[in-house]
Design a protein around this motif. Structure first.
Motif, mmCIF file in Angstrom:
data_model
loop_
_atom_site.group_PDB
_atom_site.id
_atom_site.type_symbol
_atom_site.label_atom_id
_atom_site.label_comp_id
_atom_site.label_asym_id
_atom_site.label_seq_id
_atom_site.Cartn_x
_atom_site.Cartn_y
_atom_site.Cartn_z
ATOM 1 N N GLN A 147 30.865 60.176 62.620
ATOM 2 C CA GLN A 147 30.158 61.006 61.663
ATOM 3 C C GLN A 147 30.642 62.449 61.708
ATOM 4 O OE1 GLN A 147 26.287 60.383 63.937
ATOM 5 N NE2 GLN A 147 25.984 62.479 63.238
ATOM 6 N N ASP A 148 30.336 63.155 60.622
ATOM 7 C CA ASP A 148 30.676 64.570 60.572
ATOM 8 C C ASP A 148 29.460 65.385 60.996
ATOM 9 O OD1 ASP A 148 28.949 64.656 58.355
ATOM 10 O OD2 ASP A 148 30.579 64.185 56.990
ATOM 11 N N LEU A 149 29.465 66.675 60.670
ATOM 12 C CA LEU A 149 28.384 67.552 61.101
ATOM 13 C C LEU A 149 27.259 67.640 60.084
ATOM 14 C CD1 LEU A 149 30.515 70.415 62.668
ATOM 15 C CD2 LEU A 149 29.356 68.541 63.822
ATOM 16 N N GLY A 150 27.325 66.878 59.013
ATOM 17 C CA GLY A 150 26.275 66.872 58.014
ATOM 18 C C GLY A 150 26.611 67.770 56.840
ATOM 19 N N GLY A 151 26.140 67.381 55.652
ATOM 20 C CA GLY A 151 26.378 68.174 54.458
ATOM 21 C C GLY A 151 27.861 68.268 54.152
ATOM 22 N N PRO A 152 28.327 69.449 53.713
ATOM 23 C CA PRO A 152 29.736 69.604 53.353
ATOM 24 C C PRO A 152 30.641 69.846 54.554
ATOM 25 C CG PRO A 152 28.567 71.650 52.956
ATOM 26 C CD PRO A 152 27.532 70.651 53.413
ATOM 27 N N ARG A 153 30.054 69.921 55.754
ATOM 28 C CA ARG A 153 30.838 70.277 56.944
ATOM 29 C C ARG A 153 31.472 69.019 57.523
ATOM 30 N NH1 ARG A 153 25.489 73.095 59.027
ATOM 31 N NH2 ARG A 153 24.812 71.227 57.955
ATOM 32 N N THR A 154 32.677 68.703 57.077
ATOM 33 C CA THR A 154 33.347 67.483 57.496
ATOM 34 C C THR A 154 34.376 67.777 58.580
ATOM 35 O OG1 THR A 154 35.028 67.717 55.779
ATOM 36 C CG2 THR A 154 33.056 66.458 55.216
ATOM 37 N N LEU A 155 34.675 66.757 59.329
ATOM 38 C CA LEU A 155 35.715 66.822 60.355
ATOM 39 C C LEU A 155 36.889 66.001 59.845
ATOM 40 C CD1 LEU A 155 33.455 66.247 63.488
ATOM 41 C CD2 LEU A 155 34.512 68.400 62.806
ATOM 42 N N ARG A 156 37.990 66.673 59.500
ATOM 43 C CA ARG A 156 39.114 65.979 58.880
ATOM 44 C C ARG A 156 39.699 64.908 59.780
ATOM 45 N NH1 ARG A 156 43.012 70.716 57.357
ATOM 46 N NH2 ARG A 156 42.113 71.516 59.290
ATOM 47 N N ILE A 179 40.416 55.655 69.573
ATOM 48 C CA ILE A 179 40.727 54.279 69.189
ATOM 49 C C ILE A 179 41.673 54.285 67.998
ATOM 50 C CG2 ILE A 179 39.776 52.155 68.210
ATOM 51 C CD1 ILE A 179 37.316 52.568 69.946
ATOM 52 N N ALA A 180 41.450 55.199 67.060
ATOM 53 C CA ALA A 180 42.341 55.295 65.902
ATOM 54 C C ALA A 180 43.757 55.656 66.331
ATOM 55 C CB ALA A 180 41.807 56.338 64.918
ATOM 56 N N LEU A 181 43.880 56.580 67.284
ATOM 57 C CA LEU A 181 45.204 56.966 67.766
ATOM 58 C C LEU A 181 45.943 55.771 68.348
ATOM 59 C CD1 LEU A 181 47.426 58.961 68.606
ATOM 60 C CD2 LEU A 181 46.087 59.436 70.680
ATOM 61 N N VAL A 182 45.270 55.019 69.203
ATOM 62 C CA VAL A 182 45.958 53.903 69.857
ATOM 63 C C VAL A 182 46.166 52.748 68.876
ATOM 64 C CG1 VAL A 182 43.972 52.622 70.801
ATOM 65 C CG2 VAL A 182 46.103 52.749 72.107
ATOM 66 N N ASN A 183 45.274 52.600 67.869
ATOM 67 C CA ASN A 183 45.499 51.593 66.830
ATOM 68 C C ASN A 183 46.739 51.922 66.011
ATOM 69 O OD1 ASN A 183 43.436 49.773 67.352
ATOM 70 N ND2 ASN A 183 41.970 50.774 65.995
ATOM 71 N N GLU A 184 46.910 53.201 65.682
ATOM 72 C CA GLU A 184 48.097 53.598 64.932
ATOM 73 C C GLU A 184 49.350 53.429 65.789
ATOM 74 O OE1 GLU A 184 48.704 56.666 61.332
ATOM 75 O OE2 GLU A 184 47.834 57.509 63.141
ATOM 76 N N VAL A 221 38.132 63.098 61.939
ATOM 77 C CA VAL A 221 37.231 61.933 61.950
ATOM 78 C C VAL A 221 37.430 61.109 60.677
ATOM 79 C CG1 VAL A 221 34.817 61.202 61.925
ATOM 80 C CG2 VAL A 221 35.547 63.047 63.445
ATOM 81 N N GLU A 222 37.591 61.777 59.552
ATOM 82 C CA GLU A 222 37.845 61.054 58.297
ATOM 83 C C GLU A 222 39.127 60.235 58.396
ATOM 84 O OE1 GLU A 222 35.843 63.630 54.724
ATOM 85 O OE2 GLU A 222 37.794 64.289 55.451
ATOM 86 N N LEU A 223 40.163 60.830 58.960
ATOM 87 C CA LEU A 223 41.429 60.118 59.116
ATOM 88 C C LEU A 223 41.286 58.952 60.091
ATOM 89 C CD1 LEU A 223 44.428 59.909 58.494
ATOM 90 C CD2 LEU A 223 44.870 61.578 60.313
ATOM 91 N N ALA A 224 40.533 59.174 61.168
ATOM 92 C CA ALA A 224 40.314 58.101 62.150
ATOM 93 C C ALA A 224 39.605 56.917 61.507
ATOM 94 C CB ALA A 224 39.505 58.631 63.327
ATOM 95 N N GLN A 225 38.640 57.199 60.656
ATOM 96 C CA GLN A 225 37.936 56.125 59.969
ATOM 97 C C GLN A 225 38.881 55.335 59.076
ATOM 98 O OE1 GLN A 225 34.659 58.893 58.601
ATOM 99 N NE2 GLN A 225 33.434 57.076 58.960
ATOM 100 N N GLN A 226 39.788 56.024 58.410
ATOM 101 C CA GLN A 226 40.756 55.339 57.554
ATOM 102 C C GLN A 226 41.660 54.418 58.371
ATOM 103 O OE1 GLN A 226 42.918 58.252 55.238
ATOM 104 N NE2 GLN A 226 41.040 59.309 54.632
ATOM 105 N N VAL A 227 42.149 54.930 59.522
ATOM 106 C CA VAL A 227 43.027 54.126 60.377
ATOM 107 C C VAL A 227 42.285 52.904 60.902
ATOM 108 C CG1 VAL A 227 44.292 54.102 62.561
ATOM 109 C CG2 VAL A 227 44.474 56.086 61.040
ATOM 110 N N ASN A 228 41.080 53.112 61.432
ATOM 111 C CA ASN A 228 40.340 52.006 62.037
ATOM 112 C C ASN A 228 39.890 50.977 61.009
ATOM 113 O OD1 ASN A 228 40.563 53.023 64.662
ATOM 114 N ND2 ASN A 228 38.735 54.276 64.455
ATOM 115 N N SER A 229 39.534 51.433 59.816
ATOM 116 C CA SER A 229 39.090 50.496 58.781
ATOM 117 C C SER A 229 40.237 49.636 58.262
ATOM 118 C CB SER A 229 38.428 51.255 57.628
ATOM 119 O OG SER A 229 39.357 52.107 56.985
#
Length: 400
Positions: free
Chosen positions: A253-262, A206-211, A264-272
């Motif tokens: 969401q990411d995988l929990g703790g410090p294990r983030t998915l970059r 969704i973030a890809l097509v929103n961008e 996914v973070e970018l997708a959240q920024q685009v969608n928000s």
């Protein structure tokens, strides 16, 4: 009277599971874990009650079932992490009544490892029983798609990952009564990660097509025509469509703790950012026609997160309304599934006559394309129409 199944948590996950179980003749009791958003029409409730569903208020009843499924919500906390407080409460309540040979399954969205590292100790400590030896423990990602008439619990495959092979088979035997196909994961962590992957797949695409929507508008390219052509490719492509934001209960969401998915973070920024982009397009459209957002009459059509349902969880309509009000616009709304709507603690006027309201508004913004909307008629009646879903006929409105 003992029941075969206890559904613990009667929100957007638990109620569909309870309905599916009752539909195939499984005696089911439902136990609430807190203020949950699920709701039934009076007709649906009567049908469930006549089919063997029973709301439970006494936790002692949880100790007389063969299978218990935890469907407690796991919303984002203030720090952005998943709030497991309702899962914990459900686990402690169940553990105090847990009997040997019971099958316990969790469907709540969680980080990988939660079933083994969080849920298992709570159940074992509270019951004195050992998971995998005295009772079965498994995880199964929920695959609820509200309003989808093509895919129901009966024809949607169910993924299961048990603590032991015997746990997996016990959970598979239960879900085999609800669905045509059961898919066995290697274990709970794999099953939990399936949920993470499926949820993030939606958000990232969704973030890809929103961008792409923002880019194509700048280039003067009709994105909707691009998607129409691209989805004819029979391999390597799945069509997603842009919108005013991403709502619903499936939180990226990411995988929990410090294990983030970059990604996914970018997708959240685009969608928000999409609600703000809708406001920018709305203001520009008004300006092009000699009007200002200040004191403009703006009608919002469809304030739910998905078409043809009443659920407003995470719907972008709320933020869009807030931003319009901050600009000084006079906001009203229409939604056949939402009889009353409040923003910032204030009720938003509801349009009774849709066509008259569209004709009277300086700008009408289609946020959700409910099946009952005659978009051709609306495009004729509205002074200005901004279509954030690409649902109107070509040339009938400004598209996102």
């Amino acid at each position: 009277m003992p029941a075969d199944l206890a559904v613990i948590g009667l929100g957007h996950l638990g109620l569909p599971l309870a309905q599916a179980a009752v539909a195939v003749g499984i005696s089911t009791l439902g136990y609430k874990t807190g203020p949950e958003g699920g709701s039934l029409t009076p007709a649906e409730l009567r049908r469930m009650l006549s089919g063997g569903f029973r709301p439970a208020t006494n936790p002692a009843e949880l100790g007389r079932v063969r299978t218990a499924v935890i469907c407690a919500p796991t919303p984002r906390g203030a720090d952005g992490t998943l709030d497991l407080s309702q899962v914990e409460g459900a686990a402690r309540t169940l553990a105090a009544r847990l009997r040997p040979h019971t099958t316990v399954i969790m469907e709540s969205p969680v980080h990988p490892g939660t079933t083994e590292e969080f849920l298992r100790p709570l159940l074992e400590t509270g019951s004195g029983l050992r998971a995998g030896r005295d009772f079965h423990l498994a995880y199964s990602p929920s695959r609820v798609d509200p309003g989808n008439r093509d895919f129901t619990p009966a024809n949607t495959p169910k993924v299961i990952g048990g603590l032991t092979p015997a746990c997996t088979e016990s959970a598979a035997a239960f879900y085999g009564r609800l669905t045509d196909k059961v898919v066995r994961a290697r274990g709970p962590r794999e099953a939990e990660t399936v949920q993470v992957l499926e949820t993030n797949f939606r958000h990232v695409n969704i973030a890809l097509v929103n961008e792409m929507a923002v880019l194509c508008n700048d280039l003067g390219v009709d994105l909707w025509d691009v998607i129409r052509c691209a989805e004819t490719k029979p391999f390597g492509f799945q069509a997603f469509r842009p919108g005013p934001g991403v709502g619903g209960h499936g939180i990226a969401q990411d995988l929990g703790g410090p294990r983030t998915l970059r990604m996914v973070e970018l997708a959240q920024q685009v969608n928000s950012h999409m609600p703000q982009y809708v406001i920018q397009r709305a203001a520009a459209l008004l300006n092009e026609h000699g009007k200002s957002a200040r004191a403009a009459r703006v009608l919002l059509l469809g304030v739910t997160y998905k078409a043809d349902i009443a659920d407003q969880q995470g719907a972008p309509a709320h933020e869009i309304a807030v931003r319009l009000m901050e600009l000084g616009a006079s906001v009203s709304y229409h939604d056949p599934h939402v009889p009353a709507w409040s923003v910032l603690g204030r009720p938003v006027p509801r349009a009774d006559s849709l066509y008259e309201a569209a004709a009277d508004a300086d700008l009408t913004i289609l946020l959700q394309q409910h099946r009952t909307y005659d978009l051709q008629g609306l495009s004729v009646k509205a002074q200005l129409l901004l279509d954030t879903r690409g649902a109107t006929p070509t040339g009938a409105a400004q598209r996102l």
